[in-house]
Scaffold this motif. Structure first.
Motif, PDB file in Angstrom:
ATOM      1  N   ARG A  45      -1.217  10.547 -12.307  1.00 42.55           N
ATOM      2  CA  ARG A  45      -0.153   9.545 -12.267  1.00 42.55           C
ATOM      3  C   ARG A  45      -0.280   8.698 -11.004  1.00 42.55           C
ATOM      4  NH1 ARG A  45       5.283  11.168 -15.409  1.00 42.55           N
ATOM      5  NH2 ARG A  45       4.347  12.380 -17.065  1.00 42.55           N
ATOM      6  N   GLY A  46      -1.526   8.424 -10.623  1.00 44.31           N
ATOM      7  CA  GLY A  46      -1.805   7.705  -9.383  1.00 44.31           C
ATOM      8  C   GLY A  46      -1.905   6.201  -9.560  1.00 44.31           C
ATOM      9  N   PRO A  47      -2.717   5.532  -8.700  1.00 48.60           N
ATOM     10  CA  PRO A  47      -2.812   4.063  -8.669  1.00 48.60           C
ATOM     11  C   PRO A  47      -3.187   3.431 -10.006  1.00 48.60           C
ATOM     12  CG  PRO A  47      -3.998   5.028  -6.813  1.00 48.60           C
ATOM     13  CD  PRO A  47      -3.593   6.160  -7.692  1.00 48.60           C
ATOM     14  N   ILE A  48      -4.049   4.108 -10.773  1.00 48.02           N
ATOM     15  CA  ILE A  48      -4.459   3.569 -12.072  1.00 48.02           C
ATOM     16  C   ILE A  48      -3.247   3.431 -12.994  1.00 48.02           C
ATOM     17  CG2 ILE A  48      -5.754   4.109 -14.186  1.00 48.02           C
ATOM     18  CD1 ILE A  48      -7.685   3.252 -12.155  1.00 48.02           C
ATOM     19  N   VAL A  49      -2.387   4.439 -12.979  1.00 49.50           N
ATOM     20  CA  VAL A  49      -1.215   4.422 -13.865  1.00 49.50           C
ATOM     21  C   VAL A  49      -0.210   3.357 -13.413  1.00 49.50           C
ATOM     22  CG1 VAL A  49       0.618   5.832 -14.886  1.00 49.50           C
ATOM     23  CG2 VAL A  49      -1.587   6.862 -14.342  1.00 49.50           C
ATOM     24  N   LEU A  50      -0.066   3.187 -12.102  1.00 48.47           N
ATOM     25  CA  LEU A  50       0.811   2.130 -11.596  1.00 48.47           C
ATOM     26  C   LEU A  50       0.304   0.764 -12.043  1.00 48.47           C
ATOM     27  CD1 LEU A  50       1.447   3.440  -7.953  1.00 48.47           C
ATOM     28  CD2 LEU A  50       2.976   3.594  -9.919  1.00 48.47           C
ATOM     29  N   LYS A  51      -1.013   0.571 -11.957  1.00 46.92           N
ATOM     30  CA  LYS A  51      -1.619  -0.692 -12.403  1.00 46.92           C
ATOM     31  C   LYS A  51      -1.416  -0.882 -13.907  1.00 46.92           C
ATOM     32  CE  LYS A  51      -4.160  -4.412 -11.905  1.00 46.92           C
ATOM     33  NZ  LYS A  51      -3.658  -5.583 -11.156  1.00 46.92           N
ATOM     34  N   ALA A  52      -1.537   0.208 -14.663  1.00 51.91           N
ATOM     35  CA  ALA A  52      -1.329   0.134 -16.112  1.00 51.91           C
ATOM     36  C   ALA A  52       0.095  -0.323 -16.423  1.00 51.91           C
ATOM     37  CB  ALA A  52      -1.604   1.492 -16.754  1.00 51.91           C
ATOM     38  N   TYR A 446     -14.595   1.774 -11.046  1.00 52.88           N
ATOM     39  CA  TYR A 446     -15.001   1.787 -12.457  1.00 52.88           C
ATOM     40  C   TYR A 446     -13.770   1.859 -13.368  1.00 52.88           C
ATOM     41  CZ  TYR A 446     -17.442   3.409 -16.701  1.00 52.88           C
ATOM     42  OH  TYR A 446     -17.932   3.555 -17.981  1.00 52.88           O
ATOM     43  N   CYS A 447     -12.873   2.809 -13.092  1.00 53.94           N
ATOM     44  CA  CYS A 447     -11.694   3.002 -13.949  1.00 53.94           C
ATOM     45  C   CYS A 447     -10.721   1.826 -13.851  1.00 53.94           C
ATOM     46  CB  CYS A 447     -10.993   4.315 -13.593  1.00 53.94           C
ATOM     47  SG  CYS A 447     -11.895   5.774 -14.134  1.00 53.94           S
ATOM     48  N   MET A 448     -10.622   1.212 -12.666  1.00 56.63           N
ATOM     49  CA  MET A 448      -9.743   0.059 -12.515  1.00 56.63           C
ATOM     50  C   MET A 448     -10.274  -1.120 -13.348  1.00 56.63           C
ATOM     51  SD  MET A 448      -6.848  -0.429 -11.007  1.00 56.63           S
ATOM     52  CE  MET A 448      -6.618   0.537  -9.516  1.00 56.63           C
ATOM     53  N   LYS A 449     -11.588  -1.324 -13.304  1.00 57.72           N
ATOM     54  CA  LYS A 449     -12.181  -2.406 -14.108  1.00 57.72           C
ATOM     55  C   LYS A 449     -12.087  -2.093 -15.605  1.00 57.72           C
ATOM     56  CE  LYS A 449     -15.243  -4.416 -10.618  1.00 57.72           C
ATOM     57  NZ  LYS A 449     -14.537  -5.715 -10.611  1.00 57.72           N
ATOM     58  N   LEU A 450     -12.257  -0.826 -15.961  1.00 61.27           N
ATOM     59  CA  LEU A 450     -12.101  -0.405 -17.358  1.00 61.27           C
ATOM     60  C   LEU A 450     -10.695  -0.743 -17.853  1.00 61.27           C
ATOM     61  CD1 LEU A 450     -13.173   1.247 -19.862  1.00 61.27           C
ATOM     62  CD2 LEU A 450     -12.190   3.281 -18.762  1.00 61.27           C
ATOM     63  N   LEU A 451      -9.698  -0.469 -17.034  1.00 57.97           N
ATOM     64  CA  LEU A 451      -8.310  -0.775 -17.386  1.00 57.97           C
ATOM     65  C   LEU A 451      -8.093  -2.275 -17.520  1.00 57.97           C
ATOM     66  CD1 LEU A 451      -5.292   0.006 -17.719  1.00 57.97           C
ATOM     67  CD2 LEU A 451      -5.117  -0.039 -15.221  1.00 57.97           C
ATOM     68  N   VAL A 459      -8.614   8.387 -15.823  1.00 59.96           N
ATOM     69  CA  VAL A 459      -8.461   8.874 -14.447  1.00 59.96           C
ATOM     70  C   VAL A 459      -9.839   9.092 -13.831  1.00 59.96           C
ATOM     71  CG1 VAL A 459      -7.302  10.564 -12.958  1.00 59.96           C
ATOM     72  CG2 VAL A 459      -6.412  10.120 -15.250  1.00 59.96           C
ATOM     73  N   PRO A 460     -10.101   8.540 -12.629  1.00 59.98           N
ATOM     74  CA  PRO A 460     -11.418   8.737 -12.000  1.00 59.98           C
ATOM     75  C   PRO A 460     -11.654  10.195 -11.632  1.00 59.98           C
ATOM     76  CG  PRO A 460      -9.892   7.651 -10.484  1.00 59.98           C
ATOM     77  CD  PRO A 460      -9.209   7.699 -11.818  1.00 59.98           C
ATOM     78  N   HIS A 472     -17.388  10.660 -12.391  1.00 59.26           N
ATOM     79  CA  HIS A 472     -16.855  11.004 -13.705  1.00 59.26           C
ATOM     80  C   HIS A 472     -15.574  10.228 -13.969  1.00 59.26           C
ATOM     81  CE1 HIS A 472     -19.127  14.534 -12.245  1.00 59.26           C
ATOM     82  NE2 HIS A 472     -19.347  14.841 -13.518  1.00 59.26           N
ATOM     83  N   PHE A 473     -15.089  10.350 -15.188  1.00 59.25           N
ATOM     84  CA  PHE A 473     -13.700   9.993 -15.471  1.00 59.25           C
ATOM     85  C   PHE A 473     -13.173  10.976 -16.512  1.00 59.25           C
ATOM     86  CE2 PHE A 473     -16.083   7.286 -18.510  1.00 59.25           C
ATOM     87  CZ  PHE A 473     -15.441   7.589 -19.711  1.00 59.25           C
ATOM     88  N   ARG A 474     -11.836  11.080 -16.592  1.00 56.97           N
ATOM     89  CA  ARG A 474     -11.224  11.955 -17.594  1.00 56.97           C
ATOM     90  C   ARG A 474     -10.405  11.118 -18.563  1.00 56.97           C
ATOM     91  NH1 ARG A 474      -6.188  16.183 -17.162  1.00 56.97           N
ATOM     92  NH2 ARG A 474      -5.078  14.217 -17.517  1.00 56.97           N
TER      93      ARG A 474
END
Length: 503
Positions: A45-52, A446-451, A459-460, A472-474
């Motif tokens: 529930r980190g930065p990627i989720v906030l960006k999402a 990678y995950c931020m660009k994927l989003l 999640v990275p 990796h990513f999950r």
């Protein structure tokens, strides 16, 4: 206004004086806050989720994106991904919540029987009352019976069962009571890498020492006792390692440990005097042929009294995973064996601070451990729904593994269990340099660009831990099959463009 108390003249003068100044400094700032909380990270529930979340708001405002929705593949939330609830579980909880329904012919008698039993264990026959801190007695008895059936007759004592707010609450509670000391005597907690970030977060929160041991990716994320010994011996120079955490089936890695591995781990814990934590919330989620879930409790018992009467172990289960997917109820339990009698009292005292686990979650947990049995009215529908969910997950595990392994520069181990894929990805050096310039991990970039380019929220691997130089990513395998295929096709297209851009 008439009837409104007036300020005192002193307070009024003070307010005028304050208003003439800039607002006062905040008491709570990043500098003054608890540093342990500031250091805490929780990747799923980190930065990627906030960006999402920001992107979702933009989509609602009509801002054009290369996609129409954000697919939250970051967390194992089955119902959010479209999985249907198990009818019998919801019936029992509904009856407990609104007992007037007990007179309704719309509900089966076996559901009513369970609801009445649970309500009789509640103060005032109401789910709205507090329960004992350990949980409702009859539910703890049902948990003990379930464990005995699961483990082929290995005895279980209801007094060793503690109902919890999901498995997370039990894990955090037992860690809290285990951590002590200072400096080199500070408690070390051994956790697998990759790990579920609850562990690193709880360890950080308690100011304990995280001791990493690495799972072997080349051998399908196997656990090697030699690696445990290496990690333990190195840690002894800077802390007192006394806790060993195992996640089986694995999260994020999805491996299922075989019997020999579990025996080796138990012997290691016995030999090194380590307290074992067995996170077994995915015990129903086993898909690969030749794989079988073995509980640590069962293997411990079968290894003989020298082990069974001495090794201290806490094991955890939850309503959130398995075939149930009831994350929101926050139901769970832990079984703790060989606990010192005086520590039992201390643990109950600690649990009493939070009064009791959610009572609706306790009721949901009861249905998990006391489901319909052959001959009961609801059995046929229950077993059909349960097998449908698990067969569907097994199919999606296979599809995910196959499609990920068709992508150049991606390797995914077999998804033996749990609900996730954790593929290794190749990231070109130019992308690594760009990530460093932005002060972020390469797989975060990678995950931020994927989003941003596909709407897929993953999640990275750096949020779970990984060997230096690997990335990796999950993602979850929970979306419906057709949506999962589309998701994986989008990952493929993105990854190829990513390699072309940075090669």
């Amino acid at each position: 206004r008439p009837g409104t108390a007036r300020w005192s003249s002193a307070a009024e003068a003070s307010a005028v004086h304050i208003s003439e100044k800039t607002s006062r400094e905040k008491i709570l700032t990043l500098e003054s806050m608890n540093p342990l909380v500031k250091a805490l990270e929780y990747a799923v529930r980190g930065p990627i989720v906030l960006k999402a979340g920001e992107i979702e708001k933009e989509l609602r405002k009509g801002i054009k994106k290369p996609f129409t929705e954000v697919i939250k593949a970051n967390i194992g939330d089955a119902h959010a991904m479209g999985q249907r609830p198990i009818t019998f579980l919801r019936q029992v909880v509904a009856l407990c919540t609104y007992p007037n329904l007990l007179d309704s012919p719309s509900f089966p008698e076996d559901a009513k029987k369970r609801a009445r039993r649970i309500l009789q264990g509640c103060g005032g026959n109401s789910l709205g009352s507090y329960t004992a801190s350990q949980g409702i007695n009859c539910i703890r008895e049902d948990v003990a019976s379930y464990i005995e059936r699961r483990d082929g007759g290995v005895p279980a004592d209801p007094d060793n069962i503690y109902l919890t707010t999901g498995a997370s609450d039990g894990i955090a509670s037992i860690l809290k009571i285990l951590v002590s000391g200072g400096g080199k005597s500070r408690t070390g907690v051994m956790i697998p890498i990759p790990q579920y970030p609850l562990y690193s977060a709880a360890i950080s929160d308690l100011d304990a020492i995280q001791v990493n041991y690495y799972l072997n990716e080349e051998k399908c994320w196997a656990l090697d006792v030699n690696e445990l010994r290496r990690a333990l011996n190195e840690a002894k120079s800077y802390c007192n390692p006394k806790v060993l955490c195992i996640i089986n089936p694995g999260n994020p890695t999805g491996q299922v440990q075989n019997r020999k591995c579990i025996e080796d781990v138990i012997h290691f814990a016995w030999e090194e005097k380590l307290f074992l934590l067995a996170d077994e919330v995915y015990q129903d989620n086993v898909y690969s042929e030749g794989c079988q879930f073995h509980s640590f409790k069962k293997i411990l018992y079968e290894m003989g009294p020298e082990y069974y009467n001495n090794v201290e172990i806490a094991s955890f289960h939850s309503t959130s995973k398995g075939y149930m997917g009831e994350c929101g109820y926050r139901g769970g339990y832990m079984e703790v064996i060989n606990l010192h009698p005086e520590i039992k009292g201390q643990l109950v005292k600690l649990l009493s601070v939070r009064l009791c686990p959610p009572v609706s979650g306790q009721a949901a947990m009861d249905v998990v451990v006391n489901p319909p049995v052959p001959g009961e009215e609801s059995y046929s529908q229950f077993i059909k729904e349960k097998e449908s969910v698990l067969n569907n997950l097994a199919q999606k595990a296979k599809i995910t593994e196959e499609l990920l392994n068709k992508i150049p520069g991606v390797h995914c181990n077999p998804l033996q269990g749990a609900m996730y894929a954790f593929p290794q990805i190749f990231i070109p050096s130019k992308a690594i340099e760009e990530a460093k310039a932005h002060k972020m991990a390469p797989d975060m970039l990678y995950c931020m660009k994927l989003l941003e380019e596909t709407g897929i929220c993953a999640v990275p691997g750096s949020g779970f831990g990984q060997r230096e130089g690997s990335y990796h990513f999950r993602i979850t395998i929970l979306p419906p099959v057709e949506k999962l295929k589309i998701l994986l096709e989008k990952v493929k297209d993105f990854h190829i463009k990513f390699l072309e851009k940075y090669a």
